[in-house]
Every structure is written in C-alpha cells, then in structure tokens.
Design a protein around this motif. Structure first.
Motif, PDB file in Angstrom:
ATOM      1  N   ALA A 253      55.835  78.659  23.573  1.00 50.47           N
ATOM      2  CA  ALA A 253      55.803  77.482  22.726  1.00 50.47           C
ATOM      3  C   ALA A 253      55.797  77.898  21.394  1.00 50.47           C
ATOM      4  O   ALA A 253      56.223  76.959  20.523  1.00 50.47           O
ATOM      5  CB  ALA A 253      54.268  77.007  23.048  1.00 50.47           C
ATOM      6  N   VAL A 254      55.298  78.937  20.842  1.00 51.30           N
ATOM      7  CA  VAL A 254      55.370  79.488  19.379  1.00 51.30           C
ATOM      8  C   VAL A 254      56.814  79.688  19.116  1.00 51.30           C
ATOM      9  O   VAL A 254      57.364  79.271  18.115  1.00 51.30           O
ATOM     10  CB  VAL A 254      54.773  80.618  19.218  1.00 51.30           C
ATOM     11  N   LEU A 255      57.681  80.167  20.274  1.00 47.17           N
ATOM     12  CA  LEU A 255      59.079  80.301  19.846  1.00 47.17           C
ATOM     13  C   LEU A 255      59.656  79.114  19.471  1.00 47.17           C
ATOM     14  O   LEU A 255      60.746  78.795  18.482  1.00 47.17           O
ATOM     15  CB  LEU A 255      59.847  80.925  20.928  1.00 47.17           C
ATOM     16  N   GLU A 256      59.349  78.042  20.413  1.00 42.89           N
ATOM     17  CA  GLU A 256      59.933  76.571  20.208  1.00 42.89           C
ATOM     18  C   GLU A 256      59.543  76.211  18.869  1.00 42.89           C
ATOM     19  O   GLU A 256      60.472  75.780  18.284  1.00 42.89           O
ATOM     20  CB  GLU A 256      59.175  75.791  21.310  1.00 42.89           C
ATOM     21  N   GLU A 257      58.463  76.439  18.317  1.00 43.80           N
ATOM     22  CA  GLU A 257      58.263  75.764  17.165  1.00 43.80           C
ATOM     23  C   GLU A 257      58.688  76.637  15.753  1.00 43.80           C
ATOM     24  O   GLU A 257      59.237  75.954  15.001  1.00 43.80           O
ATOM     25  CB  GLU A 257      56.422  75.949  16.884  1.00 43.80           C
ATOM     26  N   VAL A 258      58.769  77.629  15.956  1.00 45.68           N
ATOM     27  CA  VAL A 258      58.910  78.553  14.643  1.00 45.68           C
ATOM     28  C   VAL A 258      60.757  78.596  14.808  1.00 45.68           C
ATOM     29  O   VAL A 258      61.407  78.774  13.713  1.00 45.68           O
ATOM     30  CB  VAL A 258      58.890  79.896  14.521  1.00 45.68           C
ATOM     31  N   SER A 259      61.562  78.236  15.885  1.00 44.80           N
ATOM     32  CA  SER A 259      62.746  78.599  16.108  1.00 44.80           C
ATOM     33  C   SER A 259      63.408  77.292  15.172  1.00 44.80           C
ATOM     34  O   SER A 259      64.599  77.205  14.753  1.00 44.80           O
ATOM     35  CB  SER A 259      63.330  78.466  17.537  1.00 44.80           C
ATOM     36  N   ARG A 260      62.749  75.866  15.078  1.00 44.22           N
ATOM     37  CA  ARG A 260      62.947  74.898  14.439  1.00 44.22           C
ATOM     38  C   ARG A 260      63.316  75.174  12.958  1.00 44.22           C
ATOM     39  O   ARG A 260      63.927  74.552  12.220  1.00 44.22           O
ATOM     40  CB  ARG A 260      62.400  73.860  14.762  1.00 44.22           C
ATOM     41  N   ILE A 261      62.330  76.152  12.159  1.00 43.42           N
ATOM     42  CA  ILE A 261      62.545  76.369  10.997  1.00 43.42           C
ATOM     43  C   ILE A 261      62.901  77.497  10.226  1.00 43.42           C
ATOM     44  O   ILE A 261      63.044  77.837   9.150  1.00 43.42           O
ATOM     45  CB  ILE A 261      61.016  75.892  10.409  1.00 43.42           C
ATOM     46  N   SER A 262      63.729  78.190  11.291  1.00 48.19           N
ATOM     47  CA  SER A 262      63.863  79.740  11.179  1.00 48.19           C
ATOM     48  C   SER A 262      65.412  80.085  11.481  1.00 48.19           C
ATOM     49  O   SER A 262      65.985  79.667  12.393  1.00 48.19           O
ATOM     50  CB  SER A 262      63.027  80.720  11.537  1.00 48.19           C
ATOM     51  N   ASP A 263      65.729  81.018  10.538  1.00 46.59           N
ATOM     52  CA  ASP A 263      67.271  81.421  11.164  1.00 46.59           C
ATOM     53  C   ASP A 263      67.096  82.779  11.882  1.00 46.59           C
ATOM     54  O   ASP A 263      67.835  82.987  12.564  1.00 46.59           O
ATOM     55  CB  ASP A 263      68.134  81.795   9.682  1.00 46.59           C
ATOM     56  N   VAL A 264      65.931  83.314  11.597  1.00 45.79           N
ATOM     57  CA  VAL A 264      65.787  84.508  12.369  1.00 45.79           C
ATOM     58  C   VAL A 264      64.428  84.761  12.752  1.00 45.79           C
ATOM     59  O   VAL A 264      63.442  84.345  11.987  1.00 45.79           O
ATOM     60  CB  VAL A 264      65.936  85.982  11.390  1.00 45.79           C
ATOM     61  N   VAL A 265      63.988  85.041  13.973  1.00 41.97           N
ATOM     62  CA  VAL A 265      62.689  85.181  14.448  1.00 41.97           C
ATOM     63  C   VAL A 265      62.288  86.659  14.702  1.00 41.97           C
ATOM     64  O   VAL A 265      63.152  87.072  15.574  1.00 41.97           O
ATOM     65  CB  VAL A 265      62.333  84.163  15.520  1.00 41.97           C
ATOM     66  N   ILE A 266      61.495  87.319  14.551  1.00 39.34           N
ATOM     67  CA  ILE A 266      60.995  88.705  14.515  1.00 39.34           C
ATOM     68  C   ILE A 266      59.753  88.656  15.627  1.00 39.34           C
ATOM     69  O   ILE A 266      58.749  88.111  14.846  1.00 39.34           O
ATOM     70  CB  ILE A 266      60.948  89.616  13.450  1.00 39.34           C
ATOM     71  N   LEU A 267      59.769  89.307  16.520  1.00 37.87           N
ATOM     72  CA  LEU A 267      58.692  89.129  17.604  1.00 37.87           C
ATOM     73  C   LEU A 267      58.136  90.734  17.477  1.00 37.87           C
ATOM     74  O   LEU A 267      58.816  91.636  17.566  1.00 37.87           O
ATOM     75  CB  LEU A 267      58.670  88.880  18.979  1.00 37.87           C
ATOM     76  N   THR A 268      56.769  91.047  17.505  1.00 40.44           N
ATOM     77  CA  THR A 268      56.356  92.519  17.515  1.00 40.44           C
ATOM     78  C   THR A 268      55.223  92.300  18.619  1.00 40.44           C
ATOM     79  O   THR A 268      54.166  91.519  18.699  1.00 40.44           O
ATOM     80  CB  THR A 268      55.641  92.849  16.180  1.00 40.44           C
TER      81      THR A 268
END
Lengths: 416, 416
Positions: A52-67
């Motif tokens: 769900a968080v990936l869904e949200e942040v993918s809308r506003i980001s070019d890159v997503v880093i998960l740790t």
C-alpha cells in the motif's frame, strides 16, 4: 529536480526499538545525485502495508528506495510486497542461490534451508550484489519508475547503494545538483560561531550554512545548489576558505575528516610516534586513534591504567603521588604522560585521568573533571577541564577529543 | 489494539540534515497507552503534501500525531495543512494570542507580529498548552479519528505529549497494552535461530518475535499484547524462558543488558580481575569494558600494544616469536594473554591480534582474520577467527565481542 521516496521496513522501526538512520544517509546521497526526497515512510513487516505504501509513494516519486526486510526469517517480507505491488510472481533464481551457498562455504558453514527464500525475486527484477552479506538487493522498473530494495543493516545498505544504485541513478541524467561540504571546528561554542558568521547563516543564501554540535565538535554544513557539480564545488570551496579565515585555529578539518585523522596526518608528516596513557577514558582515546587505517605508522601503543596499581607498575607513577593527590590530579596526569613517553620512547604522549561518572564525584573533584597531560618536546604540561556532567559516554568522548585537539594545536604551533 | 500514525513535518528531516528522533520516542509512549504505530511519515514543509499524507494515514489510524511546523516563520505550515485536510477554515483565537503576549512579557520582550499566525486554529479545534514555548499545540477530532499537532522541538513535544495528549488518550479507555522484552544472543547466525524458533516467529503469534542483528549480536524482540501490564509481563517472561531453553548457551542476557555488562557481573561475583592486551582492536575492548560504570571493581587495566615493540617490551612477547610467526598468529596472541596475566597479576586475561583492514591482508592472513588468546585458570588457550571483511569498525567490534563471549562461556562453565 527529480523526486525520490524512501520506505524503511521493519517492526523494530515502529515500536520504539530502533531509530531509522538509514533514511537520513540516503537523503544526502540522493540529493547529490539530483533527487530531492519528498517522502520517507516507516512501515511494519506486513506485505499488504508495504504494498500500500508503494502504491502511495510511486505516485509522487521517480525513484523509490526500500530498506530492510530482505533477510531469511519469517518477518522479512519486502520481496513479497514488491512482487505484489508490481503484480509479478516471484521466481527462484539459481544464480543467486549459488552466490548464497558460496558465501557460507567461504566461511566453512552449511547454508540453512531458510536462506532459500533469499534467492527469490519478482519476475524481471535484477539482483544487486551484496559483498557484505547474504541478502542480495533487488532493482526493478515499472511505468517509468524505479524501485531498489536494499538490506536494513546500515553497512550493507550503504555499500550496496554506492556500488549498485548510485551508478544506475547517475546514468539517469539530472537537472540541478546539490553538493555538500563541511568545516569542522573544535573548542568553540555554537553561539560564538553563529555570532562570527552573522549574515552568512541567512536561510536564503546559496550555499546555505547550518551548524550541528556533537561532543565539543561543531560542524558547519555548507549546502550549495548549482547547475553542475563543478560550479557547486566552487561555491563550496569558496565558503570553506571564507569560514576558515573567520574561525582560525578552531578549524581542524573539512568534510569527513576527524580529529584523530588530522592529528595522525600531522604526526606522520613529522615521523613522530605517539603513546597514550588512559585512566577514565579506559581505552577510548587509543580506540579513536586506531580507528584510522594505517595508524600503526605513528601510534606506538598505550596503557589503560584503570587501577592505581597499573599506573604505578606500568607507568612508574610514584605511589606517594597517587596517595597524596589522588589518581585524578594534575601531578598524577603529568606523571602518566611522562611515564608513557619514557617507557615507550615515543616522541609525544598524552594522558587522561578524570571522573567520568555517574559515581565517584566529590565536591572538589566533581563528575566531569578531567586532567590531561601532554609530553611534548621534552616537557610535560598538564591542564584540568571541567566538562558538563552529561553522562559517562559524553565526558569520555569530550576528554579524548580535547586531548587530541591540544596535541593538534601544539603540532600546528611547530609548523607555523 | 488501536492504531496510531505519526507525521513528522519539516524540510530538514528530508534533506539529510536531521534524523527524526521524535517519532521513536512517541512510538514507545503510544505503545504503553495501547496504540500500535502503524505508519511514520516524514513530509516536507508543504501544505498540499502534508494534507495528502493526512488523507492517507487517517484511513488506517485511530490517532494521528503530527510534529513540527507550528512555529511563527513562513515555513511553518502544519496548521494550514490540518485545516485544509479537515475542510475547516482557520479562525483567530484571542485567548491564544493573549497567552503568547504573556509569554513574551514575562521575558520582558515585545511580541513580534510574525507570532500572530500562532493564534490561528482550524474551527472547532482545541489549543494544547505549551509551558516551554510560544507554539501551542492543536487537538482536533473528525469522523471518530483524533489529530494532535505538537511542536518539533523535542523537549517541547515531549512535555506537551505527556501533559496534554496522554490524558486524552488514556481517557479514551484502552483496549490492550503492549510490553516489550529482549533476549540477547551471541555467536549464532540469524538463520540458525530462525530454524530453531520455527513457528514461534509466526506473524500472528502473541507475543510476536522479531530478530535484529548487530556485530554478531542477535536480538530477539518479544512484543506482547494483553489487557493489562501484568498479563503482558507474564507473556514476556514465559517467552524469555522458552527462548532461553531453545537457544541455550547462545543467550547471554535480556532486555538492555550488554555483553561487557554480563561479563563484568560474572567477574564481580567471583571477585576476579581482568586484564586485556590488544593489538588490532587498539583499545576498543578496554573501552567497551570501561563503558560500564563501576568496572574498576573487576578491570585491572590493559595494554594497547599496537607496535611489535610494545608487545615485546610491555608484555614480554619474545622477539623470536614475532619474527617467526608474525604479530597476527596464535603463538603471539597466546604470549600476549600470558604476558598480560603475568604482568598484571590479574585472574584472567584476554588478548586480540588480527587484521582489521582495509590494508594489511595477505592470502594466508586475510582481512578479518583475528587470533584471540584467553588466560584462564592458569592455562592459556588461543583461537583463530575469520570474520567477514565488512569494514574495519565491524571487524574490530566483532573481535572484541567474540573475546568477551569466550570469557563468558568459560566463566559460565565454572559455575555449572
């Protein structure tokens, strides 16, 4: 400027057990690559929640880093969440499995069957090598957005970001870059520095200058924005010169240089050897000196004379001195420094004796009182400091840094 | 159990300048009140962004705590964002304005007009008193969810949470409380532990068990939910016993106990004194031992024999041994431990000699290879370890902990 989001995965980040420091480090790295972090989200070990968080942040980001969440245990769920979000099943990758088996074999261990899960990736994703552990990272792309999963262990995460993620993001082509530089001071207060800098600390100035304090160390952060790294670098360099002129001897170094490193370099240039004798710091000063790779070139060694017996036997401090003035006293600190120099034959020697606390303080010798001795050019000098009694660790750190800074100033005096 | 989200507002939290520690503190407080934090989001000073985050987290939380962005400057936008999200205009509250004016008057200052914005609240919201500053907090309710805005300055935030938010949440009538415990292991891999625990790590189990790793230390976090603290405490205790039986000697302690602390306690009980002789760890082992207040009761002191000369002169290691086998070798590590015991007269002694890196490795003696010596009950034993070469700091930490753990196991053997 492009935008990035960071998603830090792990129950321990949400139940008060651990402060997430990875995201802070990543923000700095991303900025330098031209990505402004627009969101950091901490999320528990839960597939639905991470997706769900990936869904949200993918809308506003070019890159997503998960740790985090790439380990072999049942609470490591990041790979499943990424697969779910991307809508791609996981596939077993025998090449990754072989790497994991080889990692354990090199250490003479059998691979546990639980490690098998670490060889699964979402279809079409790429593995990122982890030279420091078994958890390989994951890189994936979808809808023009890029996703990178890195381990939660800071050392592994940092190495993997620099080795594997950085080159991929650099290739992306950037708009405006941010460069950062630091000027490092010791022995002056933050407010004194703020007064000396005055207008230079204006919020709308470029570069922006911010200050932070740690254990007597005052850091001036210079943050410059420019169309290209060279122009940003020139702005940083100009500010470093300007700040160094304003602050004089208080400045001991730049960027990631540390006081032990700077003192080490000065000793190396002179081909001098240093010995130390520690009481209340209990090995911390030696530890800080030997944190620096190659310190054996200038560090002879040291004594942790925690008991009075050790001070007397190992350093030749006279029993009479200890009983007359006490272990925490200028005469004993001086004798410790002289003894260390004599016994080692080193060119210079530092000694520390003090009350680190929390117990052991008296009205005349309160917690935070520290005597520091310095043997330098055939003479031993000694100074007494009264540090704020803000905790055993802080007093010990402050004492060690203060000793090193004294030696730095003396060495500097020689070269001038 | 009820759920909470934390929204930390501020550009400085997203550009690498400041680590958000407020959220970690709040998580612990919320847990004790029976709220599990399900999300932490860091968001820049931007009305649209903050409102969007509120939209997202309000869906999954009973309570939302916002920190930061309540000050008087142009980048303090939290009140506007809350108003926008709630769909309520801001209104000027003369009672708040009077409190602000009184705050400045008490300090003999005139209130700046920029402070006026701090007297505006969304309609129907409640002000929370701030005894430590001018920024009052905000409490609002909508659709059965509760929102609290607190200042970003940690001391003000903490005081306001405890004084004003805590009573409101307690009054809510809680369902469940959460208690936490830890079981601490050393010398076994996370995957081995996962295999031994098996079903105990199921996500839906209560207590939940999570693992984290640091420098060879494996921590098992036990998180128990129960109607009252006593029942939760009993669940934790039962799991501690269960895990200790399953993991045996690998378990060295519980909760916040550290390996140096545990070893120190064992030495104290026996009235033994410990001496150490360090080469590659350069003082770190002594530093870790003396991190513990009161360690002078059982720590004699130590030698940081960083140069070969120091090993020979101070510990009586024979020159022949050093030149024949090299400083990093079992014979030299053994001679260091024996020498330390002999010269100090301590009951037991540890020695460490190894290649911490990054330089200095060879095919036969690679970076990460460490020889540890232990003088114990009149005999000296020595072991060679090959730690993953994941960085100088990590190798040194691992070596020091491994030495302490060896001593722990030997001391434990005596008592059995």
């Amino acid at each position: 400027m492009k935008s990035a989001s960071i998603v830090a995965v792990g129950n321990e980040l949400l139940n008060g057990h651990r402060v997430d420091t990875n995201s802070n480090w990543l923000q700095g790295r991303l900025l330098r690559l031209g990505f402004r972090t627009c969101r950091v989200v901490l999320v528990p070990d839960d597939v639905e929640a991470i997706a769900a968080v990936l869904e949200e942040v993918s809308r506003i980001s070019d890159v997503v880093i998960l740790t985090g969440g790439l380990g072999p245990t049942a609470d490591d769920l990041t790979r499943f969440a990424l697969g779910k979000f991307l809508g791609r099943p996981l596939e077993f990758r025998s090449d990754i499995w072989q790497t994991i088996e080889a990692f354990f074999e090199r250490r003479g261990l059998k691979t546990a069957s639980t490690n098998r899960v670490q060889a699964y990736l979402p279809c079409g994703a790429k593995a990122l090598a982890n030279p420091k552990g078994t958890a390989c990272g994951i890189a994936a792309e979808q809808g023009g957005k890029r996703y990178f999963c890195l381990p939660g262990v800071p050392s592994e995460m940092m190495a993997m970001f620099d080795d594997s993620v950085c080159p991929e993001l650099t290739a992306d082509g950037q708009t405006d870059v941010i460069e950062m530089g630091k000027v490092r001071c010791f022995g002056v207060g933050e407010s004194v520095i703020a007064e000396k800098l005055g207008d230079l600390m204006r919020r709308d100035r470029n570069p922006q200058i911010n200050t932070t304090v740690h254990g007597g160390d005052v850091l001036l952060h210079i943050v410059a924005a420019a169309p290209d790294p060279e122009s940003a670098g020139r702005l940083i360099e100009a500010d470093k010169r300007l700040l160094s002129e304003l602050l004089g001897d208080a400045v001991y170094g730049y960027d990631d240089q540390t006081l032990p490193e700077i003192v080490g370099r000065m000793l190396k240039e002179k081909r001098w050897k240093l010995a130390v004798a520690e009481s209340c710091t209990g090995g911390l000063l030696a530890k800080m000196i030997t944190d620096i790779p190659g310190s054996s070139e200038y560090f002879w060694g040291g004594w942790v004379t925690y008991s009075n017996e050790a001070k007397i036997r190992d350093l030749g401090v006279s029993e009479d001195l200890v009983s007359r003035y006490g272990a925490v006293s200028e005469p004993v600190a001086a004798a410790m420094a002289s003894g260390a120099a004599q016994r080692s034959g080193a060119d210079t020697a530092l000694s520390i004796s003090g009350i680190a606390g929390p117990e052991g303080g008296t009205p005349e010798k309160p917690v935070g009182m520290v005597c520091i001795g310095l043997f330098f050019q055939g003479r031993t000098e000694v100074q007494t400091f009264r540090f704020a009694p803000v905790g055993r660790e802080a007093v010990r750190l402050r004492a060690s840094l203060t000793a090193l800074n004294w030696l730095r100033l003396q060495l500097k005096g020689l070269t001038v």
